[in-house]
Design a protein around this motif. Structure first.
Motif, PDB file in Angstrom:
ATOM      1  N   THR A 223       0.844  -1.191   0.000  1.00 27.98           N
ATOM      2  CA  THR A 223       0.000   0.000   0.000  1.00 27.98           C
ATOM      3  C   THR A 223       0.880   1.241   0.000  1.00 27.98           C
ATOM      4  N   ALA A 224       0.352   2.323  -0.552  1.00 29.28           N
ATOM      5  CA  ALA A 224       1.111   3.562  -0.660  1.00 29.28           C
ATOM      6  C   ALA A 224       0.199   4.752  -0.433  1.00 29.28           C
ATOM      7  N   VAL A 225       0.814   5.867  -0.085  1.00 24.71           N
ATOM      8  CA  VAL A 225       0.104   7.143   0.024  1.00 24.71           C
ATOM      9  C   VAL A 225       0.093   7.772  -1.366  1.00 24.71           C
ATOM     10  N   GLN A 226      -1.091   8.102  -1.852  1.00 26.21           N
ATOM     11  CA  GLN A 226      -1.192   8.755  -3.163  1.00 26.21           C
ATOM     12  C   GLN A 226      -1.267  10.274  -2.964  1.00 26.21           C
ATOM     13  N   THR A 227      -0.519  11.019  -3.796  1.00 23.80           N
ATOM     14  CA  THR A 227      -0.501  12.478  -3.684  1.00 23.80           C
ATOM     15  C   THR A 227      -0.484  13.110  -5.068  1.00 23.80           C
ATOM     16  N   ASP A 228      -0.992  14.341  -5.159  1.00 24.81           N
ATOM     17  CA  ASP A 228      -0.902  15.080  -6.416  1.00 24.81           C
ATOM     18  C   ASP A 228       0.249  16.083  -6.399  1.00 24.81           C
ATOM     19  N   ALA A 229       1.085  16.083  -5.333  1.00 25.71           N
ATOM     20  CA  ALA A 229       2.289  16.906  -5.346  1.00 25.71           C
ATOM     21  C   ALA A 229       3.165  16.436  -6.507  1.00 25.71           C
ATOM     22  N   GLY A 259       4.592  11.057 -22.333  1.00 26.46           N
ATOM     23  CA  GLY A 259       5.763  11.925 -22.278  1.00 26.46           C
ATOM     24  C   GLY A 259       6.681  11.632 -21.115  1.00 26.46           C
ATOM     25  N   GLY A 260       6.220  10.860 -20.126  1.00 22.63           N
ATOM     26  CA  GLY A 260       7.062  10.475 -19.007  1.00 22.63           C
ATOM     27  C   GLY A 260       7.019  11.427 -17.837  1.00 22.63           C
ATOM     28  N   GLY A 261       6.270  12.516 -17.921  1.00 20.84           N
ATOM     29  CA  GLY A 261       6.251  13.490 -16.839  1.00 20.84           C
ATOM     30  C   GLY A 261       5.125  13.262 -15.855  1.00 20.84           C
ATOM     31  N   ASN A 262       5.034  14.141 -14.874  1.00 17.60           N
ATOM     32  CA  ASN A 262       4.037  14.022 -13.820  1.00 17.60           C
ATOM     33  C   ASN A 262       2.647  14.386 -14.338  1.00 17.60           C
ATOM     34  N   ILE A 263       1.651  13.589 -13.962  1.00 19.77           N
ATOM     35  CA  ILE A 263       0.274  13.890 -14.324  1.00 19.77           C
ATOM     36  C   ILE A 263      -0.593  14.019 -13.074  1.00 19.77           C
ATOM     37  N   GLY A 264       0.063  14.224 -11.937  1.00 20.63           N
ATOM     38  CA  GLY A 264      -0.684  14.471 -10.712  1.00 20.63           C
ATOM     39  C   GLY A 264      -1.027  13.241  -9.906  1.00 20.63           C
ATOM     40  N   ILE A 265      -0.400  12.111 -10.202  1.00 21.11           N
ATOM     41  CA  ILE A 265      -0.631  10.889  -9.432  1.00 21.11           C
ATOM     42  C   ILE A 265       0.721  10.333  -9.014  1.00 21.11           C
ATOM     43  N   GLY A 266       1.074  10.556  -7.769  1.00 16.91           N
ATOM     44  CA  GLY A 266       2.344  10.073  -7.242  1.00 16.91           C
ATOM     45  C   GLY A 266       2.105   9.159  -6.055  1.00 16.91           C
ATOM     46  N   PHE A 267       3.128   8.359  -5.726  1.00 21.17           N
ATOM     47  CA  PHE A 267       2.996   7.391  -4.642  1.00 21.17           C
ATOM     48  C   PHE A 267       4.204   7.451  -3.723  1.00 21.17           C
ATOM     49  N   ALA A 268       3.943   7.347  -2.435  1.00 16.18           N
ATOM     50  CA  ALA A 268       5.000   7.357  -1.423  1.00 16.18           C
ATOM     51  C   ALA A 268       4.812   6.170  -0.486  1.00 16.18           C
ATOM     52  N   ILE A 269       5.932   5.558  -0.111  1.00 14.97           N
ATOM     53  CA  ILE A 269       5.885   4.488   0.886  1.00 14.97           C
ATOM     54  C   ILE A 269       5.575   5.113   2.240  1.00 14.97           C
ATOM     55  N   PRO A 270       4.547   4.669   2.944  1.00 12.32           N
ATOM     56  CA  PRO A 270       4.203   5.275   4.241  1.00 12.32           C
ATOM     57  C   PRO A 270       5.369   5.175   5.225  1.00 12.32           C
ATOM     58  N   ILE A 271       5.626   6.237   5.956  1.00 16.62           N
ATOM     59  CA  ILE A 271       6.760   6.241   6.887  1.00 16.62           C
ATOM     60  C   ILE A 271       6.536   5.256   8.030  1.00 16.62           C
ATOM     61  N   ASP A 272       5.278   4.957   8.363  1.00 19.48           N
ATOM     62  CA  ASP A 272       5.021   3.972   9.417  1.00 19.48           C
ATOM     63  C   ASP A 272       5.557   2.598   9.031  1.00 19.48           C
ATOM     64  N   ARG A 273       5.662   2.321   7.741  1.00 20.29           N
ATOM     65  CA  ARG A 273       6.245   1.060   7.287  1.00 20.29           C
ATOM     66  C   ARG A 273       7.729   1.210   7.001  1.00 20.29           C
ATOM     67  N   ALA A 274       8.140   2.380   6.479  1.00 23.23           N
ATOM     68  CA  ALA A 274       9.537   2.583   6.092  1.00 23.23           C
ATOM     69  C   ALA A 274      10.471   2.696   7.292  1.00 23.23           C
ATOM     70  N   ALA A 275      10.026   3.374   8.357  1.00 27.22           N
ATOM     71  CA  ALA A 275      10.905   3.620   9.500  1.00 27.22           C
ATOM     72  C   ALA A 275      11.370   2.323  10.176  1.00 27.22           C
TER      73      ALA A 275
END
Length: 284
Positions: A223-229, A259-275
């Motif tokens: 699972t991942a955190v989805q962001t538009d950053a 084109g390979g660029g950002n379209i407003g859908i990014g994913f981050a590994i939650p820090i609660d799992r990464a730490a």
């Protein structure tokens, strides 16, 4: 819906890439191998930049020519009114958040590419993505002030796409504050900080778009955190932070158009799992 993943790219292999329904693909955010032809998305960015610079140059030239032609033709036009300088004051809002976190964020360079990372403690440990350093046992980290420090890879977890680096001079580093991804809510403001396309110290803002978005890293579902950053190649391993400047995720992948660029859908590994994974790697 589960977003499927493929393996392709940086070095051999590049690391996990995600594939969404047709017209979009989710790719890990590492830099291309040195000497390789630039991807189409990178080329488009370059062309746009050149065009912008060319336009600015033309504007400067036109202004200079106008000034030359007007010499001796009468007094110069009055300057446009400008606001008085604002009184100096401490930063607030997202500006203060960015200023607080930037000293903890580094660029990570290896022989085959690079990405981003952030300092997790006062003992010289830096967390990044495994696909950023894959195939390397050493790296160079570039601090926010431009200083370069040698680092060694002390461990990685390929299934979780996380790795830890260590430097010999921990006093040169500024640890980040780790938050709790479990406290996030959809709509929360977040910042993504890293080195997209090699532009170190880049800060982009957005919100938490979704929580517990299920994706596939290699052969493992996570699972991942989805962001538009805005997250682009080179952001991999950098922190996703909340409005208080606490790290809540490790930026890892984006959904990308042709084109390979950002379209407003990014994913981050939650820090609660990464730490805990970073702690295990450091401990062992």
């Amino acid at each position: 819906m589960v977003l499927e993943a493929a393996m392709r790219g940086l070095g051999s292999p590049r690391g996990p890439e995600f594939v969404t329904p047709p017209a979009a693909a989710i790719v890990p955010q590492d830099l291309p191998r040195k000497g390789a032809p630039p991807p189409k998305g990178r080329l488009l960015v370059t062309v746009a930049l050149v065009a912008a610079l060319t336009g600015a140059t033309a504007g400067v030239a036109a202004g200079a020519a106008g000034a030359w032609l007007s010499e001796g033709a009468g007094p110069a036009p009055a300057a446009l009114p400008r606001a008085a300088p604002a009184p100096s004051a401490g930063l607030s809002g997202l500006s203060a958040t960015a200023a607080r976190v930037l000293p903890s964020v580094v660029s990570v360079e290896t022989g085959g590419g690079g990405g981003s990372g952030f300092v997790v403690d006062g003992r010289g440990h830096i967390l990044t993505n495994a696909h950023v350093i894959r195939g390397s046992d050493r790296a160079t980290v570039v601090l926010n002030d431009g200083r370069r420090i040698n680092a060694r890879v002390i461990g990685e977890d390929d299934d979780e796409d996380l790795a830890v680096l260590e430097v010999d001079y921990p006093r040169e580093l500024t640890p980040a504050t780790l938050g709790r991804s479990g406290d996030l809510a959809v709509g929360d403001q977040v910042l993504a900080i890293g080195s997209p396309l090699g532009l170190s110290g880049t800060v982009t803002a957005g919100i938490v778009s979704a929580l517990d978005r299920e994706v596939r890293l290699g052969s493992v579902r996570r699972t991942a955190v989805q962001t538009d950053a805005s997250i682009n190649p080179g952001n991999s391993g950098g922190p996703l932070v909340n409005a208080r400047g606490e790290v809540v995720g490790v930026n890892t992948a984006i959904a990308s158009g042709r084109g390979g660029g950002n379209i407003g859908i990014g994913f981050a590994i939650p820090i609660d799992r990464a730490a805990p994974i970073a702690e295990r790697i450091i401990r062992n």
